[in-house]
Design a protein around this motif. Sequence first.
Motif, PDB file in Angstrom:
ATOM      1  N   ASN A   1      78.510  34.304  96.051  1.00  0.00           N
ATOM      2  CA  ASN A   1      77.474  33.378  96.499  1.00  0.00           C
ATOM      3  C   ASN A   1      77.796  31.945  96.071  1.00  0.00           C
TER       4      ASN A   1
ATOM      5  N   LEU B   1      80.675  30.751  95.429  1.00  0.00           N
ATOM      6  CA  LEU B   1      81.881  30.347  96.171  1.00  0.00           C
ATOM      7  C   LEU B   1      81.532  29.811  97.568  1.00  0.00           C
ATOM      8  N   LEU B   2      80.440  30.333  98.152  1.00  0.00           N
ATOM      9  CA  LEU B   2      80.030  29.862  99.480  1.00  0.00           C
ATOM     10  C   LEU B   2      79.740  28.361  99.480  1.00  0.00           C
TER      11      LEU B   2
ATOM     12  N   ARG C   1      81.535  26.169  98.469  1.00  0.00           N
ATOM     13  CA  ARG C   1      82.768  25.415  98.717  1.00  0.00           C
ATOM     14  C   ARG C   1      83.108  25.331 100.202  1.00  0.00           C
ATOM     15  N   SER C   2      82.203  25.763 101.064  1.00  0.00           N
ATOM     16  CA  SER C   2      82.569  25.850 102.481  1.00  0.00           C
ATOM     17  C   SER C   2      82.966  24.497 103.068  1.00  0.00           C
TER      18      SER C   2
ATOM     19  N   VAL D   1      86.775  24.107 102.337  1.00  0.00           N
ATOM     20  CA  VAL D   1      87.721  25.065 102.908  1.00  0.00           C
ATOM     21  C   VAL D   1      87.813  24.819 104.410  1.00  0.00           C
TER      22      VAL D   1
ATOM     23  N   THR E   1      90.320  30.639 104.072  1.00  0.00           N
ATOM     24  CA  THR E   1      89.591  31.332 103.015  1.00  0.00           C
ATOM     25  C   THR E   1      89.779  30.513 101.734  1.00  0.00           C
ATOM     26  N   PRO E   2      88.865  30.668 100.761  1.00  0.00           N
ATOM     27  CA  PRO E   2      88.957  29.843  99.560  1.00  0.00           C
ATOM     28  C   PRO E   2      90.259  30.074  98.795  1.00  0.00           C
TER      29      PRO E   2
ATOM     30  N   LYS F   1      75.821  27.023  93.153  1.00  0.00           N
ATOM     31  CA  LYS F   1      76.374  26.992  94.513  1.00  0.00           C
ATOM     32  C   LYS F   1      76.293  25.583  95.085  1.00  0.00           C
TER      33      LYS F   1
ATOM     34  N   TRP G   1      85.869  34.724 105.979  1.00  0.00           N
ATOM     35  CA  TRP G   1      85.122  34.184 104.843  1.00  0.00           C
ATOM     36  C   TRP G   1      83.923  33.376 105.317  1.00  0.00           C
ATOM     37  N   ARG G   2      84.140  32.564 106.336  1.00  0.00           N
ATOM     38  CA  ARG G   2      83.052  31.705 106.814  1.00  0.00           C
ATOM     39  C   ARG G   2      81.879  32.532 107.329  1.00  0.00           C
TER      40      ARG G   2
ATOM     41  N   LEU H   1      78.703  32.989 105.324  1.00  0.00           N
ATOM     42  CA  LEU H   1      77.648  31.976 105.363  1.00  0.00           C
ATOM     43  C   LEU H   1      76.463  32.417 106.213  1.00  0.00           C
TER      44      LEU H   1
END
Lengths: 233, 328
Positions: free
Chosen positions: A66, A68-69, A71-72, A75, A80-81, A121, B208-209, B212
């Motif tokens: 969660n 890590l999200l 960082r969208s 990225v 991917t991260p 987050k 990964w996205r 979200l």
Amino acid sequence: MAILGPNGSGKTTFLRCLMGMLKWTDGRSLFDGRDTNTMSPKEFWEKVSYVPQQRMATSGYSAFENVLLGRSGQVSFFGTPGKADIEAAEGIMEELGIIEYRNRPCSSLSGGEFQMILIAKALVSNPKLLILDEPESGLDFRNQLIVLNTLDRLKEKGISCIFNTHYPKHALQKADVSLILGGEKPIFGKTGEVVNEKNIENVFGVRAVINELVVDGETIKNIVPLYVTGRKD
Amino acid sequence: MKKKTIIILIILPVITALASLCIGRNSVSPADVFKALTGSQDIQGSVRITIQNIRLPRILLGLLCGAGLSVAGCSFQGFFSNPLATPDTMGVAGGASFGAALGLLFGFNMIGVQVLSLCMGLGAVLMTRLAASGREHGPAVLIISGIMVGALFSALVSLVKFIADAESQLPAITYWLMGSLGSAGYKNLAIGAPVIIAGIVVIFLLRWRMNLLSLSEDELTASGTNVKLLRSLVVISATAVTASVISMCGQVGWVGLIVPHMCRLIWGQDNRKLIPASICIGAAFMVIVDTVARSVSASEIPVSILTAIIGAPFFIMILTSRKKLVSV
């Protein structure tokens, strides 16, 4: 900065307008002097992070996933991260003292623990401004303090915070400036000047006294509510 | 994921496919399979043809369909934040079935049926999307429109069956609707496979996205991601994959529901692991089921019967063994 007001006074609406999720009927949002409408969403959200009003954690993701999200923005769309993102997420969890929740599913966290995850987050993208919607409501005595103290630490780090609250005390103790909604007109000014007994009575319909405590040489302001006066609506 | 897990996941469909090449009504030794694949003249012509022209395309189709349906299932479950979403939640299966039934009614050849079915499947989803566009198109409105469009097309399928000639066309339509990989050939693979592979690649890249999508609307906006683009890409890819699969092998149910959930139980919710795992497990699962379908009895059992016979009890088992429904 605190945005203070009773339930239904438009605190969340104000924040959503501020961030461009709703349109101002009149006026505009400026960020560092720039109209936010001229900024691309990507540009804006790189500088600003938002922690919405708390809802129960329903996702089965782990706390770390969660965070890590957040960082969208860093990225690439199809990516991917990478290592830097993972280190940033671990770093912020370490800093906020929540690294031990790392592998727990969010749905198993308590309200206070999950709120800290949401703050982590929001912070993991290194924003300049953090906007929080009632970050401390619904939390117990201890967790409220943890969340509010986190806001203090951010101030020291140079991250500005705007938070909504319906507790005058929290505005008084944590915010430099305050905006009070819910009265006849919005009131804005230095917290020490605008959060006073008269305005609290006008806006909340509560007679309260503000007193000062001196603990270890530090002056702490406190608000004691006394009784309900004629409610304005 | 650990390196070991990744290697196992990649090898699993390969081994399953190789084993499946040996198994059938006439079993072939691994050595002969190898000879047939390399085009050696050392073995009986009929064995070589069985392996090269019948089993190999069929297994390739199985791998693609299994992987495709599983990935599409995962995507729709993520898209709707609903663990019970399936590849045909948006009416794609209904549309594709109608297209195929119509093609069979008009006596098209298999390629014609496949193309018509693919177009109708995509058309149905477009209808769903348009039906939901009048208002803020939240996922819930899409689900309801999908159910409506699905109902409409299943009625149309019934109508086609009603009109169809009971001697020749009706059995063909009914058999097609039950789903089978039996139509596999290099020609229809050439039409369907590129769509399926392209769709899987897009979803794999977005894995990964897609995490979200579990967030609330405001959080999604605040992530700075182009939400519209993300949602559109996920739905279009998953739909194209599903329509393409159904156009080639009929309604193969359950795979898009069972495989993602099986993977969730093992690897958790994170789509970074879930998508690749679903691709590999789905491919292997489909080949295994199809191998059983074509080898246990003298005449072939439609795969959707087997996926349901294996799938339904398995799913009930998951539901009862877990206190909470697996959330997405």
